[in-house]
Motif scaffolding. Structure first.
Motif, PDB file in Angstrom:
ATOM      1  N   MET A   1       0.821  -1.187   0.000  1.00 36.87           N
ATOM      2  CA  MET A   1       0.000   0.000   0.000  1.00 36.87           C
ATOM      3  C   MET A   1       0.876   1.266   0.000  1.00 36.87           C
ATOM      4  SD  MET A   1      -2.908  -1.185  -0.353  1.00 36.87           S
ATOM      5  CE  MET A   1      -3.550  -2.855  -0.342  1.00 36.87           C
ATOM      6  N   ILE A   2       0.242   2.410  -0.084  1.00 36.74           N
ATOM      7  CA  ILE A   2       0.972   3.667  -0.150  1.00 36.74           C
ATOM      8  C   ILE A   2       1.652   3.958   1.184  1.00 36.74           C
ATOM      9  CG2 ILE A   2       0.696   6.167  -0.435  1.00 36.74           C
ATOM     10  CD1 ILE A   2      -1.653   5.554  -2.315  1.00 36.74           C
ATOM     11  N   ASP A   3       2.878   4.464   1.130  1.00 38.24           N
ATOM     12  CA  ASP A   3       3.580   4.937   2.319  1.00 38.24           C
ATOM     13  C   ASP A   3       3.134   6.377   2.567  1.00 38.24           C
ATOM     14  OD1 ASP A   3       5.244   5.689   4.350  1.00 38.24           O
ATOM     15  OD2 ASP A   3       7.087   5.608   3.166  1.00 38.24           O
ATOM     16  N   TYR A   4       2.363   6.582   3.616  1.00 39.90           N
ATOM     17  CA  TYR A   4       1.798   7.900   3.889  1.00 39.90           C
ATOM     18  C   TYR A   4       2.695   8.757   4.784  1.00 39.90           C
ATOM     19  CZ  TYR A   4      -2.649   6.407   1.840  1.00 39.90           C
ATOM     20  OH  TYR A   4      -3.620   5.975   0.975  1.00 39.90           O
ATOM     21  N   THR A   5       3.890   8.299   5.099  1.00 39.73           N
ATOM     22  CA  THR A   5       4.765   9.068   5.984  1.00 39.73           C
ATOM     23  C   THR A   5       5.014  10.485   5.479  1.00 39.73           C
ATOM     24  OG1 THR A   5       5.848   7.018   6.698  1.00 39.73           O
ATOM     25  CG2 THR A   5       6.995   9.096   7.144  1.00 39.73           C
ATOM     26  N   PRO A   6       5.321  10.684   4.175  1.00 45.89           N
ATOM     27  CA  PRO A   6       5.506  12.067   3.706  1.00 45.89           C
ATOM     28  C   PRO A   6       4.242  12.914   3.842  1.00 45.89           C
ATOM     29  CG  PRO A   6       6.466  10.501   2.157  1.00 45.89           C
ATOM     30  CD  PRO A   6       5.653   9.699   3.120  1.00 45.89           C
ATOM     31  N   LEU A   7       3.067  12.294   3.685  1.00 43.31           N
ATOM     32  CA  LEU A   7       1.820  13.044   3.876  1.00 43.31           C
ATOM     33  C   LEU A   7       1.705  13.518   5.317  1.00 43.31           C
ATOM     34  CD1 LEU A   7      -1.019  14.062   3.098  1.00 43.31           C
ATOM     35  CD2 LEU A   7      -1.875  11.760   3.611  1.00 43.31           C
ATOM     36  N   TYR A   8       1.979  12.643   6.253  1.00 40.69           N
ATOM     37  CA  TYR A   8       1.898  13.033   7.663  1.00 40.69           C
ATOM     38  C   TYR A   8       2.844  14.199   7.949  1.00 40.69           C
ATOM     39  CZ  TYR A   8      -0.323   8.410   8.044  1.00 40.69           C
ATOM     40  OH  TYR A   8      -1.138   7.324   7.886  1.00 40.69           O
ATOM     41  N   GLN A   9       4.011  14.182   7.345  1.00 38.55           N
ATOM     42  CA  GLN A   9       4.955  15.277   7.543  1.00 38.55           C
ATOM     43  C   GLN A   9       4.412  16.579   6.959  1.00 38.55           C
ATOM     44  OE1 GLN A   9       8.403  13.597   5.625  1.00 38.55           O
ATOM     45  NE2 GLN A   9       9.005  12.397   7.428  1.00 38.55           N
ATOM     46  N   GLN A  10       3.725  16.480   5.818  1.00 40.19           N
ATOM     47  CA  GLN A  10       3.137  17.673   5.217  1.00 40.19           C
ATOM     48  C   GLN A  10       2.013  18.242   6.068  1.00 40.19           C
ATOM     49  OE1 GLN A  10       2.267  16.361   1.020  1.00 40.19           O
ATOM     50  NE2 GLN A  10       3.163  18.355   0.589  1.00 40.19           N
ATOM     51  N   LEU A  11       1.248  17.375   6.709  1.00 39.72           N
ATOM     52  CA  LEU A  11       0.100  17.823   7.491  1.00 39.72           C
ATOM     53  C   LEU A  11       0.495  18.455   8.818  1.00 39.72           C
ATOM     54  CD1 LEU A  11      -2.366  14.805   7.030  1.00 39.72           C
ATOM     55  CD2 LEU A  11      -2.297  16.950   5.752  1.00 39.72           C
ATOM     56  N   ALA A  12       1.721  18.220   9.269  1.00 39.13           N
ATOM     57  CA  ALA A  12       2.118  18.585  10.632  1.00 39.13           C
ATOM     58  C   ALA A  12       1.938  20.067  10.921  1.00 39.13           C
ATOM     59  CB  ALA A  12       3.553  18.156  10.888  1.00 39.13           C
ATOM     60  N   ASP A  13       2.221  20.918   9.969  1.00 38.69           N
ATOM     61  CA  ASP A  13       2.168  22.365  10.210  1.00 38.69           C
ATOM     62  C   ASP A  13       0.998  23.020   9.492  1.00 38.69           C
ATOM     63  OD1 ASP A  13       4.498  22.339  11.796  1.00 38.69           O
ATOM     64  OD2 ASP A  13       5.743  22.344   9.991  1.00 38.69           O
ATOM     65  N   THR A  14      -0.113  22.307   9.397  1.00 36.14           N
ATOM     66  CA  THR A  14      -1.301  22.818   8.711  1.00 36.14           C
ATOM     67  C   THR A  14      -2.503  22.717   9.641  1.00 36.14           C
ATOM     68  OG1 THR A  14      -2.158  20.745   7.790  1.00 36.14           O
ATOM     69  CG2 THR A  14      -0.323  21.808   6.606  1.00 36.14           C
ATOM     70  N   PRO A  15      -3.618  23.336   9.266  1.00 39.19           N
ATOM     71  CA  PRO A  15      -4.840  23.162  10.069  1.00 39.19           C
ATOM     72  C   PRO A  15      -5.312  21.719  10.141  1.00 39.19           C
ATOM     73  CG  PRO A  15      -5.049  25.062   8.610  1.00 39.19           C
ATOM     74  CD  PRO A  15      -3.804  24.344   8.194  1.00 39.19           C
ATOM     75  N   LEU A  16      -4.746  20.840   9.313  1.00 37.72           N
ATOM     76  CA  LEU A  16      -5.122  19.432   9.318  1.00 37.72           C
ATOM     77  C   LEU A  16      -4.262  18.595  10.255  1.00 37.72           C
ATOM     78  CD1 LEU A  16      -5.627  19.015   5.461  1.00 37.72           C
ATOM     79  CD2 LEU A  16      -7.427  19.083   7.190  1.00 37.72           C
ATOM     80  N   SER A  17      -3.399  19.228  11.043  1.00 37.27           N
ATOM     81  CA  SER A  17      -2.523  18.467  11.938  1.00 37.27           C
ATOM     82  C   SER A  17      -3.290  17.592  12.934  1.00 37.27           C
ATOM     83  CB  SER A  17      -1.575  19.414  12.684  1.00 37.27           C
ATOM     84  OG  SER A  17      -2.306  20.366  13.450  1.00 37.27           O
ATOM     85  N   PRO A  18      -4.512  17.951  13.371  1.00 35.91           N
ATOM     86  CA  PRO A  18      -5.241  17.022  14.256  1.00 35.91           C
ATOM     87  C   PRO A  18      -5.508  15.659  13.627  1.00 35.91           C
ATOM     88  CG  PRO A  18      -6.182  19.221  14.420  1.00 35.91           C
ATOM     89  CD  PRO A  18      -5.199  19.258  13.276  1.00 35.91           C
ATOM     90  N   TRP A  19      -5.476  15.576  12.282  1.00 37.35           N
ATOM     91  CA  TRP A  19      -5.660  14.287  11.615  1.00 37.35           C
ATOM     92  C   TRP A  19      -4.591  13.276  12.042  1.00 37.35           C
ATOM     93  CZ3 TRP A  19      -7.200  14.587   5.734  1.00 37.35           C
ATOM     94  CH2 TRP A  19      -8.474  15.168   5.618  1.00 37.35           C
ATOM     95  N   LEU A  20      -3.426  13.769  12.437  1.00 36.04           N
ATOM     96  CA  LEU A  20      -2.315  12.873  12.733  1.00 36.04           C
ATOM     97  C   LEU A  20      -2.606  11.965  13.923  1.00 36.04           C
ATOM     98  CD1 LEU A  20       0.655  15.352  12.182  1.00 36.04           C
ATOM     99  CD2 LEU A  20      -0.248  13.644  10.594  1.00 36.04           C
ATOM    100  N   THR A  21      -3.561  12.339  14.747  1.00 35.60           N
ATOM    101  CA  THR A  21      -3.901  11.508  15.891  1.00 35.60           C
ATOM    102  C   THR A  21      -4.876  10.391  15.546  1.00 35.60           C
ATOM    103  OG1 THR A  21      -5.733  12.950  16.558  1.00 35.60           O
ATOM    104  CG2 THR A  21      -3.541  13.467  17.444  1.00 35.60           C
ATOM    105  N   VAL A  22      -5.530  10.491  14.374  1.00 35.40           N
ATOM    106  CA  VAL A  22      -6.555   9.497  14.023  1.00 35.40           C
ATOM    107  C   VAL A  22      -6.330   8.842  12.661  1.00 35.40           C
ATOM    108  CG1 VAL A  22      -8.327  10.510  15.481  1.00 35.40           C
ATOM    109  CG2 VAL A  22      -8.058  11.335  13.144  1.00 35.40           C
ATOM    110  N   LEU A  23      -5.723   9.572  11.719  1.00 32.71           N
ATOM    111  CA  LEU A  23      -5.628   9.058  10.356  1.00 32.71           C
ATOM    112  C   LEU A  23      -4.781   7.787  10.245  1.00 32.71           C
ATOM    113  CD1 LEU A  23      -6.506   9.449   7.440  1.00 32.71           C
ATOM    114  CD2 LEU A  23      -4.562  10.997   7.113  1.00 32.71           C
ATOM    115  N   PRO A  24      -3.600   7.694  10.854  1.00 33.56           N
ATOM    116  CA  PRO A  24      -2.823   6.455  10.716  1.00 33.56           C
ATOM    117  C   PRO A  24      -3.593   5.218  11.177  1.00 33.56           C
ATOM    118  CG  PRO A  24      -1.444   8.204  11.584  1.00 33.56           C
ATOM    119  CD  PRO A  24      -2.845   8.732  11.595  1.00 33.56           C
ATOM    120  N   ASN A  25      -4.281   5.313  12.297  1.00 34.86           N
ATOM    121  CA  ASN A  25      -5.044   4.162  12.783  1.00 34.86           C
ATOM    122  C   ASN A  25      -6.235   3.859  11.885  1.00 34.86           C
ATOM    123  OD1 ASN A  25      -3.356   3.746  14.973  1.00 34.86           O
ATOM    124  ND2 ASN A  25      -4.568   5.026  16.354  1.00 34.86           N
ATOM    125  N   ALA A  26      -6.865   4.912  11.353  1.00 34.86           N
ATOM    126  CA  ALA A  26      -7.997   4.703  10.457  1.00 34.86           C
ATOM    127  C   ALA A  26      -7.561   3.992   9.181  1.00 34.86           C
ATOM    128  CB  ALA A  26      -8.655   6.043  10.127  1.00 34.86           C
TER     129      ALA A  26
END
Length: 324
Positions: A1-26
């Protein structure tokens, strides 16, 4: 499957950073639950695609990926077999190392009609119902800083992976979810696209409100849908099927859709394209061998569908969320 690690790094400093607490598990849960009768075939098709050194993309006129050195005959055969193993291809076309994927839809035609009206430079973009990702690559080429697509269809997800395999560094991502399954977006996107989705929604206003919630203040919605001719009171609710599709609920006039957008809180509503769908733009090909638009129209009167409704007419509108 896709490696989403670079996406998580992109989201870290955006209004979408709260996704990092739920998106990997989802995502982990989605992949562990992934089940489809064709899943093994699709995964085998991806594994058959050859590794190619130093691929080069040209996305200015479509999705064209080449390599300075021609593929060997064996690589070309593996490429063709792998791509055909992901049949049917709906949105496109794509050209990968000389292999042309002639998809059911000439999506490039639609993009060329609407692109002159859009400014995606530096924007964080959400594409709802992104299919196999064709438009996302065009959005990135048009200057988007990041493009995130959502679509629960697992075949489309594997088709996206087939293309992304040769563009691994691109900030273009697909999530195998519906819009409703995403974490709370908290107004994290500058531009939101919804193309070919609204008429599949039982509650169109709810869909518009969900799209607005994804936008930052001042962000732009781009919505494309089936419409009918008529004034602001005109709409079509098919009795059963529309153009052989079962899940079509609501076809408004352009004027009614403009009113719905305003009632949903949007401003600066504008229709940027209104085009009948032709049998040159949507048709069967060797890459989509099932029935298509020519079989969905009345053979005696192509201005009507087989059910007697007006033939497909598609509109694209833009609208702004109030704010800065």
């Amino acid at each position: 499957m896709i490696d989403y690690t670079p996406l998580y790094q992109q989201l870290a400093d955006t209004p979408l950073s709260p996704w990092l607490t739920v998106l990997p598990n989802a995502l982990e849960q989605r992949f562990s639950d992934m089940n489809h009768g064709d899943l093994e075939r699709w995964q085998a098709a991806l594994q058959q695609l050859p590794s190619v050194a130093n691929p080069v993309a040209d996305l200015s006129q479509g999705v064209l990926i080449e390599t300075p050195q021609a593929l060997s005959d064996e690589q070309q055969a593996d490429l063709l077999a792998g791509l055909q193993g992901l049949h049917p291809w709906r949105k496109g076309p794509f050209t990968l190392f000389g292999t042309q994927i002639d998809c059911e839809w000439r999506s490039d035609w639609k993009w060329e009609r609407i692109a002159p009206h859009l400014d995606l430079n530096g924007r964080r973009v959400l594409d709802v119902g992104c299919g196999n990702g064709y438009y996302m690559w065009r959005m990135w080429q048009a200057g988007a800083h990041m493009v995130l697509g959502v679509d629960p269809n697992l075949l489309f997800y594997h088709q996206f992976m087939a293309v992304q395999r040769y563009l691994p560094g691109a900030p273009v991502w697909q999530l195998p979810f519906t819009l409703e399954e995403l974490p709370e977006p908290a107004g994290g996107f500058d531009t939101v696209f919804s193309m070919g989705v609204l008429y599949h929604r039982r509650s169109p206003v709810d869909h518009l409100l969900q799209l607005k919630a994804c936008l930052r203040p001042g962000g732009e919605l781009v919505i494309e849908t089936l419409v009918i001719e008529g004034d602001e009171n005109a709409c079509l609710l098919p009795e059963d099927r529309y153009a052989q599709m079962r899940n079509v609920w609501f076809l408004p006039s352009v004027a009614m859709l403009e009113r719905l957008l305003r009632r949903s809180g949007f401003q600066q509503v504008k229709c940027i394209d209104l085009t009948p769908t032709s049998t040159d733009e949507q048709r069967s090909t060797e890459w989509m061998r099932f029935q298509s638009l020519p079989e969905f129209l009345d053979p005696e009167n192509p201005a009507l569908t087989r059910e007697g409704y007006p033939a497909p007419l598609r509109a694209t509108l833009t609208a702004k969320k109030p704010g800065n």
